[in-house]
Design a protein around this motif. Structure first.
Motif, PDB file in Angstrom:
ATOM      1  N   ASN A 297      -0.461  26.944 -10.790  1.00 18.00           N
ATOM      2  CA  ASN A 297      -0.390  27.646 -11.637  1.00 18.00           C
ATOM      3  C   ASN A 297      -0.676  26.352 -12.405  1.00 18.00           C
TER       4      ASN A 297
ATOM      5  N   GLY B 111      -4.940  30.003  -9.949  1.00 20.31           N
ATOM      6  CA  GLY B 111      -4.632  30.957  -9.299  1.00 20.31           C
ATOM      7  C   GLY B 111      -4.620  30.866  -7.688  1.00 20.31           C
TER       8      GLY B 111
ATOM      9  N   GLU C 237       6.384  28.966  -4.382  1.00 17.52           N
ATOM     10  CA  GLU C 237       5.836  29.883  -4.659  1.00 17.52           C
ATOM     11  C   GLU C 237       6.739  31.527  -5.566  1.00 17.52           C
TER      12      GLU C 237
ATOM     13  N   TYR D 164       4.653  32.239  -8.085  1.00 18.14           N
ATOM     14  CA  TYR D 164       4.257  33.935  -8.193  1.00 18.14           C
ATOM     15  C   TYR D 164       3.329  34.387  -6.580  1.00 18.14           C
TER      16      TYR D 164
ATOM     17  N   ASP E  76       4.658  36.985  -5.372  1.00 19.06           N
ATOM     18  CA  ASP E  76       4.101  38.116  -5.134  1.00 19.06           C
ATOM     19  C   ASP E  76       2.976  39.069  -5.493  1.00 19.06           C
ATOM     20  N   PHE E  77       2.068  37.859  -6.323  1.00 12.33           N
ATOM     21  CA  PHE E  77       0.549  37.921  -7.195  1.00 12.33           C
ATOM     22  C   PHE E  77      -0.608  37.447  -6.490  1.00 12.33           C
ATOM     23  N   ALA E  78      -0.219  37.584  -4.848  1.00  7.87           N
ATOM     24  CA  ALA E  78      -1.320  37.015  -3.958  1.00  7.87           C
ATOM     25  C   ALA E  78      -0.683  37.827  -2.799  1.00  7.87           C
ATOM     26  N   PRO E  79      -1.702  38.957  -3.117  1.00 12.68           N
ATOM     27  CA  PRO E  79      -1.566  40.365  -2.053  1.00 12.68           C
ATOM     28  C   PRO E  79      -1.797  39.668  -0.470  1.00 12.68           C
TER      29      PRO E  79
END
Length: 149
Positions: free
Chosen positions: A112, A115, A140, A142, A144-147
């Motif tokens: 952050n 990204g 970690e 975020y 869930d925003f890193a498929p």
């Protein structure tokens, strides 16, 4: 009958431990990432201790580290020459931690605000490169925003 919820989150910790192949005593549950980061810093960092992070990453880490009187060492982002994209320079973080005898290294993954996501293998190499007894805080929040992870 109304009961207060379990303040130790025993059932949740047991479930999370089963999901992650560890012991419930190795799982900490709290209201959010900021409070966990603050708790880690307060447990591990004394006034004057060195903490290492990336310049420009999640600013709340720096805020909490300043609050306990830590010396903050900021490593610049690495820039991909082909794309211009910025990423956390894991090698530079490890080198700074070793050189300065850091108490803590902080990494947000995904970072952050950039990204950028480092694969697990890169993070394991970082953990191996950071000298003990330095603590690696891997944020970690975020994920869930890193498929791709």
């Amino acid at each position: 009958c109304r009961l207060y919820p379990d303040p130790y989150c025993r059932s949740l910790r047991a479930t999370l431990a089963d999901m992650n192949g560890c012991l419930p005593s190795e799982v900490l549950v709290d209201a959010g990432g900021d409070s966990l980061i603050s708790l880690c810093i307060r447990c591990r960092v004394s006034p004057g201790d060195v903490v290492v992070t990336t310049a420009g990453t999640y600013p709340t880490f720096k805020y909490f580290a300043e609050g306990v009187g830590a010396e903050i060492v900021e490593v610049p982002y690495a820039k991909d020459p082909a794309t211009g994209h910025l990423s956390t320079d894991l090698d530079a973080l490890a080198a700074a931690a070793a050189e300065r005898g850091a108490a803590v290294v902080y990494v947000a993954n995904p970072d952050n605000p950039t990204g950028h996501v480092h694969p697990a293998e890169a993070l394991l190499r970082l953990r191996a490169a950071v000298p003990l007894p330095c603590t690696l805080i891997l944020d970690e929040a975020y994920v869930d925003f890193a498929p791709d992870m």
